[in-house]
Design an enzyme around this catalytic site. Structure first.
Site, mmCIF file in Angstrom:
data_model
loop_
_atom_site.group_PDB
_atom_site.id
_atom_site.type_symbol
_atom_site.label_atom_id
_atom_site.label_comp_id
_atom_site.label_asym_id
_atom_site.label_seq_id
_atom_site.Cartn_x
_atom_site.Cartn_y
_atom_site.Cartn_z
ATOM 1 N N LYS A 1 0.830 -1.209 0.000
ATOM 2 C CA LYS A 1 0.000 0.000 0.000
ATOM 3 C C LYS A 1 0.858 1.251 0.000
ATOM 4 O O LYS A 1 0.461 2.270 -0.556
ATOM 5 C CB LYS A 1 -0.965 0.010 1.194
ATOM 6 C CG LYS A 1 -2.109 -0.968 1.016
ATOM 7 C CD LYS A 1 -3.325 -0.569 1.830
ATOM 8 C CE LYS A 1 -4.490 -1.513 1.529
ATOM 9 N NZ LYS A 1 -5.620 -1.344 2.429
ATOM 10 N N LYS B 1 -3.953 -10.127 -6.588
ATOM 11 C CA LYS B 1 -5.303 -10.460 -6.089
ATOM 12 C C LYS B 1 -6.341 -9.463 -6.592
ATOM 13 O O LYS B 1 -6.021 -8.300 -6.869
ATOM 14 C CB LYS B 1 -5.313 -10.535 -4.562
ATOM 15 C CG LYS B 1 -5.366 -9.208 -3.855
ATOM 16 C CD LYS B 1 -5.874 -9.362 -2.416
ATOM 17 C CE LYS B 1 -6.083 -7.964 -1.832
ATOM 18 N NZ LYS B 1 -6.756 -7.889 -0.562
ATOM 19 N N LYS C 1 -10.815 -4.406 -4.267
ATOM 20 C CA LYS C 1 -11.848 -3.363 -4.399
ATOM 21 C C LYS C 1 -11.281 -2.054 -4.883
ATOM 22 O O LYS C 1 -11.941 -1.280 -5.536
ATOM 23 C CB LYS C 1 -12.406 -3.009 -3.014
ATOM 24 C CG LYS C 1 -13.256 -3.966 -2.350
ATOM 25 C CD LYS C 1 -13.788 -3.294 -1.059
ATOM 26 C CE LYS C 1 -14.025 -4.316 0.007
ATOM 27 N NZ LYS C 1 -12.916 -4.419 0.942
HETATM 28 P P1 AMP Z 1 -10.731 -6.400 2.309
HETATM 29 O O1 AMP Z 1 -11.350 -6.252 0.969
HETATM 30 O O2 AMP Z 1 -9.242 -6.152 2.248
HETATM 31 O O3 AMP Z 1 -11.417 -5.620 3.379
HETATM 32 O O4 AMP Z 1 -10.886 -7.924 2.699
HETATM 33 C C1 AMP Z 1 -12.006 -8.464 3.362
HETATM 34 C C2 AMP Z 1 -11.913 -9.956 3.410
HETATM 35 O O5 AMP Z 1 -11.958 -10.470 2.065
HETATM 36 C C3 AMP Z 1 -10.622 -10.491 4.001
HETATM 37 O O6 AMP Z 1 -10.903 -11.689 4.703
HETATM 38 C C4 AMP Z 1 -9.776 -10.779 2.806
HETATM 39 O O7 AMP Z 1 -8.803 -11.761 3.067
HETATM 40 C C5 AMP Z 1 -10.820 -11.272 1.806
HETATM 41 N N1 AMP Z 1 -10.394 -11.010 0.437
HETATM 42 C C6 AMP Z 1 -10.113 -9.799 -0.116
HETATM 43 N N2 AMP Z 1 -9.752 -9.926 -1.402
HETATM 44 C C7 AMP Z 1 -9.803 -11.252 -1.676
HETATM 45 C C8 AMP Z 1 -9.534 -12.032 -2.844
HETATM 46 N N3 AMP Z 1 -9.153 -11.464 -3.975
HETATM 47 N N4 AMP Z 1 -9.679 -13.373 -2.761
HETATM 48 C C9 AMP Z 1 -10.080 -13.971 -1.615
HETATM 49 N N5 AMP Z 1 -10.342 -13.298 -0.473
HETATM 50 C C10 AMP Z 1 -10.215 -11.959 -0.493
#
Ligand code: AMP
Ligand code: TRP
Length: 339
Positions: free
Chosen positions: A123, A205, A208
């Protein structure tokens, strides 16, 4: 749920906590890697699920968009089938104990260990003009989220494993000084779908906050957008629907299809033997559209009634605060702070 912190019942249910940032609209990765699995946990654990809006401001946000995304994220949790009566569903900033414990834990977290966090490195490379202290100490706040509720397990995608591990280290360090205050949590990572990759750059990955709209399927994308994005998904020149080393794009599409269609990856390979990418990509899109349809429709309905969401958010925060307050009282007492 009320007694989860002090409970000494012989067969205590495990406590599970997880969080998700409202930094944008949930992606297919969030749905598959996180929210979908949370749904299964509500039968076996006492669960808390949190919209981690305080984490989100480590990257600059537009205030109105942040609020809208917070409502949407909360509605998404409900639409995924999480029951606000059986689980504690809350918004982080509505429970002041997170900021309070976050600060205390900052003082028990080492500069060196924070410097090793891969998310911080990623980041800060992406936001070189705003490498703020919050971005650096983010794992201490996340540790606070977990430790406040004495969570035994933390269901997350693979990218968050390192943050759960540092939470374990912080808990163990604190307990080493003050006695057994915190439960040392375990990460819970599902075998399939733990890392859904970008459709545009499948070695990274799906995220968002990706500025490329074709990289990412959002849970509120319309069916025609989903079809278009999968048709454009980057694959390779081999043109076989088969998993292989370094075949990031096709591996990812096989994983997504197998989850959306309820098949094993082997069955997917068999189904598409001798068939081309074009046909496969349309099938992936159709399966994803069907998987997300009820979820998307329920979310849109819920978002029409902000008063209802406000009310549930407030009730969730009150329940969470009651548990968190007890931990905070204990922590301040141990450390020697008046409260
Ligand atoms: P975040 O979007 O960073 O707030 O992630 C929220 C949850 O979604 C966390 O448990 C992450 O590990 C999971 N997560 C985010 N992006 C992915 C992805 N591309 N594949 C699988 N899990 C994800
Ligand atoms: N940091 C997590 C993410 O970006 C979200 C999060 C915040 C979280 N607090 C948490 C996840 C506590 C699990 C437990 O995905």
């Amino acid at each position: 749920m009320e007694d989860i912190v002090t409970a000494a019942q012989p067969e205590k249910r495990k406590i599970a906590l997880s969080g998700i940032q409202p930094s944008g609209i949930f992606t297919l990765g969030n749905y598959i890697g996180a929210v979908r699995n949370w749904n299964d946990l509500q039968d076996s654990c006492d669960c808390l699920f949190m919209i981690a809006n305080m984490h989100t401001i480590t990257v600059r946000q537009d205030p109105a968009t942040l609020k809208a995304n917070t409502y949407r994220a909360y509605a998404n949790l409900l639409s995924a089938g999480l029951d606000p009566d059986r689980n504690i569903l809350f918004v982080q900033s509505q429970v002041p104990a997170h900021a309070e414990l976050g600060w205390v834990l900052d003082c028990y977290t080492m500069f060196g260990e924070l410097s090793r966090m891969t998310q911080f490195k990623d980041k800060s490379a992406k936001n070189a003009d705003n490498i703020n202290a919050g971005l650096f100490t983010y794992p201490a706040l996340m540790a606070a989220d977990i430790l406040l509720y004495k969570a035994d397990v933390v269901p997350v995608g693979l990218d968050q494993k390192q943050h759960v591990e540092i939470a374990r280290d912080i808990a163990a360090r604190f307990n080493g000084i003050y006695g057994s205050v915190f439960t040392v949590p375990e990460p819970l990572i599902s075998k399939s779908g733990a890392k859904i990759m970008s459709l545009a750059e499948p070695q990274y990955k799906m995220s968002k906050s990706d500025p490329n709209p074709n990289a990412c399927i959002s849970v509120s994308d319309k069916p025609e957008d989903i079809v278009r994005k999968f048709k454009r998904a980057v694959t390779d020149s081999e043109a076989t629907v088969k998993r292989g080393e370094g075949r990031y794009g096709i591996n990812n599409l096989i994983e997504i299809y197998s989850i959306a269609a309820g098949l094993t990856p082997e069955q997917v390979e068999q189904e598409f033997e001798g068939k081309g990418y074009g046909e496969f990509k349309v099938k992936v899109a159709e399966a994803v559209i069907e998987m997300l349809r009820p979820f998307r429709e329920r979310s849109e309905d819920l978002l029409k009634n902000k008063d209802y969401l406000d009310q549930l958010q407030r009730q969730g925060a009150e329940k969470a605060a009651r548990v968190a307050e007890r931990t905070m009282n204990k922590v301040y007492k141990k450390v020697g702070l008046f409260r």
